[in-house]
Scaffold this active site. Structure first.
Site, PDB file in Angstrom:
ATOM      1  N   LEU A 196     -22.530 103.002  48.370  1.00  9.26           N
ATOM      2  CA  LEU A 196     -21.677 102.075  49.106  1.00  9.26           C
ATOM      3  C   LEU A 196     -20.436 102.858  49.512  1.00  9.26           C
ATOM      4  CD1 LEU A 196     -21.804  98.805  46.923  1.00  9.26           C
ATOM      5  CD2 LEU A 196     -22.987  99.258  49.078  1.00  9.26           C
ATOM      6  N   ASP A 197     -19.942 102.613  50.723  1.00 12.27           N
ATOM      7  CA  ASP A 197     -18.713 103.281  51.156  1.00 12.27           C
ATOM      8  C   ASP A 197     -17.604 103.021  50.147  1.00 12.27           C
ATOM      9  OD1 ASP A 197     -20.077 103.778  53.514  1.00 12.27           O
ATOM     10  OD2 ASP A 197     -19.303 101.975  54.486  1.00 12.27           O
ATOM     11  N   ARG A 198     -16.605 103.888  50.182  1.00 11.05           N
ATOM     12  CA  ARG A 198     -15.489 103.736  49.247  1.00 11.05           C
ATOM     13  C   ARG A 198     -14.847 102.347  49.364  1.00 11.05           C
ATOM     14  NH1 ARG A 198      -9.747 107.035  49.051  1.00 11.05           N
ATOM     15  NH2 ARG A 198      -9.165 106.360  46.959  1.00 11.05           N
ATOM     16  N   ASP A 199     -14.736 101.833  50.590  1.00 12.40           N
ATOM     17  CA  ASP A 199     -14.055 100.551  50.804  1.00 12.40           C
ATOM     18  C   ASP A 199     -14.982  99.347  50.665  1.00 12.40           C
ATOM     19  OD1 ASP A 199     -11.692 101.905  51.304  1.00 12.40           O
ATOM     20  OD2 ASP A 199     -12.126 102.085  53.450  1.00 12.40           O
ATOM     21  N   THR A 200     -16.286  99.587  50.519  1.00 15.21           N
ATOM     22  CA  THR A 200     -17.238  98.487  50.389  1.00 15.21           C
ATOM     23  C   THR A 200     -17.374  98.093  48.918  1.00 15.21           C
ATOM     24  OG1 THR A 200     -18.436  99.220  52.349  1.00 15.21           O
ATOM     25  CG2 THR A 200     -19.613  97.758  50.852  1.00 15.21           C
TER      26      THR A 200
END
Length: 276
Positions: free
Chosen positions: A141-145
């Site tokens: 998952l992306d860092r911000d997700t």
């Protein structure tokens, strides 16, 4: 065991961040240390240890002809099995008997990277679950997700859960800054991204209050930042993105940063979904 009792705050469980090479899902060591083979154990003990109930209730399953080894129904209550090599099924669903296997469900918070180690020293998802035995994230998952992330040392399962050809659905809930009227239709027809065409399996607009607009997307592939790029392409920039499901596993009852062990029936459902 104690590892499966409820959800824990990840920071309480580990302390210092760890370093070390990331383990690819199909790496030879990814299945857990194969070298020290486990001794054969009685089938009823192995099934009970895998969470299928007391030894007595497990014996009832065997008597009822619901347990098979390598496709053959077992009737001998004293039968011994190799927890690593033998394929044991109950009602046609694979049961994982290898006690070294770990399956963690993490509610990943924003700001944490989905790797085993980070050269920049940022918090990683592997640092949020118990240190031993070593596990790796299933996909990224992306860092911000935020949201559902599985971590395991079961290489074959992780491989199938991450590769699009096995068709495991991943469900996301996105809060977007705005939602043009034609955006859902464009998504359903497919969007051309810089790395090729992309189309969600399903798109659903979820009622939002005031200016908040919520969209649920289901995908089977996981290209880099794909959900954000899809929504950007149809004029619906993402403000917040949460993954809510992977295959049959749902995110519920965990605050951001909390984790728990998957329940035995959840592991069996994952195996079935992945065709293992």
């Amino acid at each position: 065991g104690p590892a499966s009792r409820g959800a824990r705050k990840a920071k309480d469980a580990t302390g210092a961040r760890r370093r070390g090479p990331a383990l690819a899902p199909d790496a030879p060591g990814a299945e857990g240390a194969r070298g020290d083979d486990q001794e054969p154990v009685r089938l009823n003990k192995a099934l009970s240890g895998a969470g299928l109930g007391s030894r007595r209730s497990v014996e009832e399953l065997i008597r009822a002809g619901r347990v098979s080894i390598a496709g053959e129904i077992v009737s001998d209550l004293g039968r011994r099995v190799d927890p690593v090599q033998d394929r044991v099924e109950v009602d046609g669903s694979r049961v994982v008997l290898d006690e070294r296997r770990r399956y963690w469900l993490l509610n990943k918070p924003a700001g944490v990277v989905s790797t085993a180690a980070d050269p920049a020293g940022r918090s990683t998802v592997v640092g949020m679950v118990p240190e031993q035995p070593r596990v790796f994230p299933v996909g990224r998952l992306d860092r911000d997700t935020e949201g559902l992330l599985l971590l395991t040392n079961d290489g074959p399962l992780a491989y199938r859960l991450t590769h699009a050809r096995y068709g495991i659905e991943k469900r996301y809930l996105a809060e977007v800054e705005r939602l043009p009227a034609d955006a859902p239709g464009r998504l359903r027809h497919g969007v051309e991204l810089e790395d090729g065409p992309a189309r969600p399996v399903r798109v659903r607009v979820v009622a939002g209050s005031g200016r908040r607009r919520m969209v649920e997307l289901v995908l089977v592939e996981g290209r880099n930042r794909e959900v954000r790029r899809l929504l950007d392409a149809v004029g619906a920039p993402v403000r917040r993105l949460v993954r809510t499901a992977v295959g049959p596993i749902r995110l519920s009852g965990l605050a951001p940063g909390e984790y728990r062990a998957l329940r035995p029936e959840e592991i069996r459902k994952l195996y079935k979904a992945a065709g293992l």
